[in-house]
Scaffold this motif. Sequence first.
Motif, short mmCIF file in Angstrom:
data_model
loop_
_atom_site.label_atom_id
_atom_site.label_comp_id
_atom_site.label_asym_id
_atom_site.label_seq_id
_atom_site.Cartn_x
_atom_site.Cartn_y
_atom_site.Cartn_z
N HIS A 91 0.70 -1.22 0.30
CA HIS A 91 -0.35 -0.34 0.50
C HIS A 91 0.51 1.45 0.51
CE1 HIS A 91 -2.46 3.11 1.99
NE2 HIS A 91 -2.65 3.06 0.76
N ILE A 92 0.87 1.98 -0.82
CA ILE A 92 1.46 3.30 -1.32
C ILE A 92 0.33 4.41 -0.76
CG2 ILE A 92 3.09 4.74 -2.59
CD1 ILE A 92 4.18 2.02 -2.05
N ALA A 93 0.92 5.03 0.32
CA ALA A 93 -0.02 5.98 0.83
C ALA A 93 0.05 7.14 0.40
CB ALA A 93 -0.26 6.01 2.89
N ARG A 94 1.42 7.72 0.39
CA ARG A 94 1.15 8.46 0.13
C ARG A 94 2.72 9.13 -1.41
NH1 ARG A 94 4.37 7.44 3.99
NH2 ARG A 94 6.94 7.85 4.04
N LEU A 95 2.54 10.43 -2.02
CA LEU A 95 2.95 10.10 -3.66
C LEU A 95 4.07 11.10 -3.79
CD1 LEU A 95 0.83 9.77 -6.02
CD2 LEU A 95 1.74 7.82 -5.57
N PRO A 96 4.99 11.37 -3.49
CA PRO A 96 5.63 9.98 -5.01
C PRO A 96 5.58 8.95 -3.49
CG PRO A 96 7.46 11.37 -4.15
CD PRO A 96 6.31 12.62 -4.14
N PRO A 97 6.27 7.30 -4.92
CA PRO A 97 6.40 6.57 -3.76
C PRO A 97 7.34 6.70 -2.78
CG PRO A 97 5.67 5.79 -5.71
CD PRO A 97 6.14 7.10 -5.31
N GLN A 98 7.48 6.61 -1.18
CA GLN A 98 8.30 6.40 -0.79
C GLN A 98 8.01 5.74 0.51
OE1 GLN A 98 8.73 10.66 0.81
NE2 GLN A 98 7.28 10.97 -0.40
N GLY A 99 9.32 5.71 1.43
CA GLY A 99 8.91 5.51 3.15
C GLY A 99 9.94 3.94 3.54
N ALA A 100 9.91 3.67 4.25
CA ALA A 100 10.05 2.62 5.11
C ALA A 100 8.98 0.96 4.69
CB ALA A 100 9.80 2.51 6.89
N GLY A 101 7.54 1.26 4.58
CA GLY A 101 6.99 0.10 3.45
C GLY A 101 7.22 -0.02 2.29
N LEU A 102 7.91 0.92 1.29
CA LEU A 102 8.32 0.88 0.73
C LEU A 102 8.89 -0.28 0.38
CD1 LEU A 102 7.88 0.64 -2.65
CD2 LEU A 102 8.98 3.18 -2.10
N ARG A 103 10.76 0.11 1.23
CA ARG A 103 11.68 -0.53 1.41
C ARG A 103 11.70 -1.61 2.08
NH1 ARG A 103 12.86 4.65 4.64
NH2 ARG A 103 13.49 2.99 5.99
N ALA A 104 10.78 -1.57 3.16
CA ALA A 104 10.60 -3.46 3.57
C ALA A 104 9.93 -4.35 1.77
CB ALA A 104 9.49 -3.31 4.46
N ALA A 105 9.00 -3.45 1.33
CA ALA A 105 8.41 -4.70 0.55
C ALA A 105 9.01 -4.95 -1.01
CB ALA A 105 7.33 -3.67 -0.22
N LEU A 106 9.86 -3.69 -0.91
CA LEU A 106 11.42 -3.72 -2.13
C LEU A 106 12.34 -5.08 -1.62
CD1 LEU A 106 11.60 -0.22 -3.69
CD2 LEU A 106 10.62 -1.95 -4.43
N SER A 107 13.10 -4.86 -0.91
CA SER A 107 13.27 -6.02 0.05
C SER A 107 13.33 -7.44 -0.08
CB SER A 107 14.07 -5.58 1.52
OG SER A 107 14.87 -7.07 2.46
N LEU A 108 11.62 -6.99 0.50
CA LEU A 108 10.90 -9.14 0.66
C LEU A 108 10.88 -9.82 -0.75
CD1 LEU A 108 9.62 -10.50 2.71
CD2 LEU A 108 7.73 -9.38 2.07
N ALA A 109 10.47 -9.00 -1.36
CA ALA A 109 9.77 -8.98 -3.21
C ALA A 109 11.77 -9.85 -3.49
CB ALA A 109 9.83 -7.68 -4.21
N LEU A 158 0.41 -8.08 2.50
CA LEU A 158 0.47 -6.98 2.29
C LEU A 158 1.12 -6.31 3.00
CD1 LEU A 158 -1.50 -4.69 1.30
CD2 LEU A 158 -2.68 -4.84 3.20
N VAL A 159 1.94 -5.30 2.34
CA VAL A 159 2.61 -4.43 3.41
C VAL A 159 2.31 -3.15 3.20
CG1 VAL A 159 5.05 -3.85 3.17
CG2 VAL A 159 4.16 -6.28 2.31
N MET A 160 2.50 -2.37 4.80
CA MET A 160 1.60 -1.46 5.04
C MET A 160 2.61 -0.61 5.88
SD MET A 160 -2.91 -2.16 5.70
CE MET A 160 -2.80 -0.35 5.49
N GLU A 161 3.00 0.43 5.37
CA GLU A 161 3.48 1.28 6.12
C GLU A 161 2.46 1.98 8.08
OE1 GLU A 161 5.56 5.44 6.53
OE2 GLU A 161 6.98 4.05 4.63
#
Length: 275
Positions: A8-26, A107-110
């Motif tokens: 879940h990308i809550a704010r734009l542009p995509p950023q933050g710990a949630g995105l980093r975690a999702a990329l690392s997990l993938a 599902l990944v959420m920050e």
Amino acid sequence: MTLELLVHIARLPPQGAGLRAALSLAARLGSRLDALHVVDLPAAAFTVPEAVPMQLDAVRQRATDAKAVSGDWATLMAARSLKGNWRVGNGDTVTLLTHAAAGYDLLVMERSSTMRGDAPVGFGVVSRTVFGSSRGVLVVPEAAPVETLGEHVLIAWSGSRESALAVRSSLPLLRKAARVTVIDGSRDEDLGTCALPDTDICGWLDTHGVKAEVRRLDEGARPSPGPALLETAHAEKADLIVMGAWGRSRLSEMVLGGTTRYLFMQSDVPMLVAH
């Protein structure tokens, strides 16, 4: 079979710990990673009828702007040798996330460290999504460093249905972990609940290719072991906590406190949770 993750990308542009975690997990799991940004219309927008057309125009513009991010997402995926789509939804965030998550493995959420948009704990966006989702949810605190994810996994095992769902959801990560530690807080009277085919958590993990070190939870940490779990995670440098969420009702957790509430408020370690 390739696992499918949704962030879940809550704010734009995509950023933050949630995105980093999702990329690392993938990358760690070799998974597909889709992103979902929700353009919602606050209920307050309808309090002044004359302002509704203006609010709807603003929503349409936000949706247009959000869809334009698809190119950036494709570039991000290509740079990391990952595959995944950029998705934009219109409506209630929790409703769309719980619906969409049913088509994914995780599902990944920050979660904001200031609790904006998720207070009180148990009735905010992240909390309600966890409560309504049919999948495990990786909740990533905004302040989490996410230097690694899944190298050392700490399982908070209670023997509950929620605990079993969380462990089951985490199996792909557990199999790749360098170290798995189980803090067993189940009670003797819980053994008849049959939350898992094997009531011995260590035995069940072993049959699924996961070697784990199991310790009993200090009796002094009951009935709310949250502080002890977080202290253990920090002391042993665990980079992921796996646990069931809301073994009691959300209302009782809010009024009486509880492990979920404490860790949602205090943890700087990502948590893979399920309800």
